[in-house]
Design an enzyme around this catalytic site. Sequence first.
Site, short mmCIF file in Angstrom:
data_model
loop_
_atom_site.label_atom_id
_atom_site.label_comp_id
_atom_site.label_asym_id
_atom_site.label_seq_id
_atom_site.Cartn_x
_atom_site.Cartn_y
_atom_site.Cartn_z
N ARG A 1 13.94 8.50 102.47
CA ARG A 1 14.20 9.86 102.94
C ARG A 1 13.46 10.14 104.24
NH1 ARG A 1 14.08 13.47 98.38
NH2 ARG A 1 16.17 12.61 98.44
N TYR A 2 12.23 9.72 104.31
CA TYR A 2 11.40 9.98 105.48
C TYR A 2 11.35 8.72 106.34
CZ TYR A 2 9.72 13.80 102.51
OH TYR A 2 9.63 14.90 101.71
N ARG B 1 8.27 6.00 105.16
CA ARG B 1 7.86 5.70 103.79
C ARG B 1 9.05 5.75 102.84
NH1 ARG B 1 6.76 10.52 105.75
NH2 ARG B 1 6.52 12.39 104.50
N CYS C 1 8.89 5.98 80.19
CA CYS C 1 7.66 6.75 80.11
C CYS C 1 7.25 6.76 78.65
CB CYS C 1 7.89 8.18 80.56
SG CYS C 1 8.09 8.34 82.34
N CYS D 1 8.21 14.14 79.58
CA CYS D 1 7.89 15.51 80.00
C CYS D 1 9.16 16.33 79.94
CB CYS D 1 7.36 15.52 81.43
SG CYS D 1 5.93 14.46 81.68
N CYS E 1 10.82 17.07 83.35
CA CYS E 1 11.06 15.93 84.25
C CYS E 1 12.16 16.23 85.26
CB CYS E 1 11.45 14.70 83.43
SG CYS E 1 11.69 13.23 84.45
N ARG F 1 13.66 13.95 86.92
CA ARG F 1 14.67 12.90 86.76
C ARG F 1 15.17 12.90 85.32
NH1 ARG F 1 10.61 9.61 89.83
NH2 ARG F 1 10.93 10.37 91.95
N ASP G 1 11.89 21.96 90.30
CA ASP G 1 13.17 21.58 90.90
C ASP G 1 14.36 22.23 90.21
OD1 ASP G 1 12.14 19.93 92.88
OD2 ASP G 1 12.07 18.18 91.56
N ASP H 1 10.74 21.06 96.99
CA ASP H 1 11.51 19.86 97.36
C ASP H 1 12.94 20.33 97.59
OD1 ASP H 1 11.88 17.20 97.94
OD2 ASP H 1 10.80 16.50 96.16
N LYS I 1 10.21 17.54 101.05
CA LYS I 1 9.27 18.57 100.63
C LYS I 1 8.99 19.55 101.76
CE LYS I 1 7.17 15.22 97.57
NZ LYS I 1 7.88 14.03 98.05
C1 LIG Z 1 7.71 12.83 97.72
C2 LIG Z 1 8.44 11.72 98.32
C3 LIG Z 1 7.82 10.84 99.21
C4 LIG Z 1 6.37 10.98 99.61
O1 LIG Z 1 6.15 12.17 100.29
P1 LIG Z 1 4.69 12.54 100.79
O2 LIG Z 1 4.85 13.93 101.32
O3 LIG Z 1 4.34 11.54 101.83
O4 LIG Z 1 3.78 12.46 99.61
C5 LIG Z 1 8.58 9.83 99.75
N1 LIG Z 1 9.89 9.69 99.45
C6 LIG Z 1 10.52 10.53 98.61
C7 LIG Z 1 11.96 10.32 98.32
C8 LIG Z 1 9.82 11.58 98.00
O5 LIG Z 1 10.45 12.38 97.15
#
Ligand SMILES: *Cc1c(COP(=O)(O)O)cnc(C)c1O
Length: 440
Positions: free
Chosen positions: A122-123, A126, A135, A139, A142, A144, A303, A340, A347
Amino acid sequence: MVITEKQQNLFDNMDSSDGQNGVWTDWKWQVRHCIRDINGFERLLGIELPAQIREQFSQIGAKFPMSITPYYLSLIDTEDIGNDPIFRQSFPDINELTVCRSDMADPLHEDSDSPVPGLTHRYPDRVLLLVSNTCAMYCRHCTRKRRVGDVDSIPSRSQIQAGIDYIRSNPKIRDVLLSGGDPFLLSDEYIDWILTEIGKIPHVEVIRIGTRTPVVLPYRITNKLVDMLKKHHPLWINTHFNHPRELTASSRAALKRLADAGIPLGNQSVLLAGVNDCPRIMRSLVHKLVANRVRPYYLYQCDLSEGLSHFRTPVGKGIEILESLIGHTSGFCVPTYVIDAPGGGGKIPVMPNYLISWSTNKVILRNYEGVITTYTEPESYKTNFCDRDCAKCNLELALEDADERKSIGVEKLLSDYDETISLIPQNNSRHQRRDLGESV
Ligand SMILES: *Cc1c(COP(=O)(O)O)cnc(C)c1O
């Protein structure tokens, strides 16, 4: 690890029926003895639930099954079970079957932002890699939920390998977040293999693991696990405490082991109606967390996943909680409150407003006490026109240390070196008219 009297009684009650010589603090014993049916739940706690709840149980269970570790069950306060935060997070509620207009199975579009199965990119720098679909405790809140108990989507070794190959072929990825399911339900050897393979990728700078085992299965944090984990530094762990009652002697011992191994610990709480939607509870929680070397990282707005509507609070509740923390307590006790974004926007932080107004030479701020104050802007600041020619800039950036990357979004609008003056939504009708030469 400390065993309470209640836990000893539960154990005596369960292990005799097993025919094996189990050990309460053995995490595998806990997983084998998870409570999945209502009879066991009632028998072990020595309670009788109302007939209506018994009827609803199988109805809910068909869609969203129950599983509670004996340890987490032992934390339920049967004296006031209807209001118990442990019960609410672990026992099915008929409202889970209510589907609201705004509900979605996959609100965060984790499946559609997925270049290979089980990996969400997504980002820019990372990725999220789902390495486990199981699990110990399910929860109720959850995000998911669509996958809970779904044995068909357990990531295979080759699927994880495909995720790792994707990371290897994308030099921009510097941070890999392992989640699931709970990665710590995998064996030590398997986790070791995943961490080793990712660790071999030169551009991966950190690995993070998201796990709720310190909360629901603290015995999972064995010395053997921790000895293996510390070979893989820099490794960060985020856990998921929602209520101060979850910080027991056993969970604190688990956190201590992880922190003593040099693993930075963070916590991601979810704001849940009827569980922790209260400034006093949240303050007590964050204080207990930092006292156990856990930094509150995120507070999530619940969510829009299906079956969670009864857990949702208005966003105002989260802002009220932050208002009660910022300034009132240590800065490192304050998590970032995030929503989110549905549709996969990621986020988005939400804060009370502290900047009240500004002119060209002053900003007006208010503090946590309500004091309104001014900050005078510098008179001598020379605006730096940044053309991204860093080699010529008098700020000494060591060029080989900082990646050159294209800016996107609002950052791009702010930049001097990009000519973009606006971001326009797709299908903006004014622009469509323009493109069609005013014919529409
Ligand atoms: C939460 C999340 C992350 C990590 O986000 P940070 O703000 O860096 O903690 C990375 N990828 C996805 C898809 C996420 O939902």
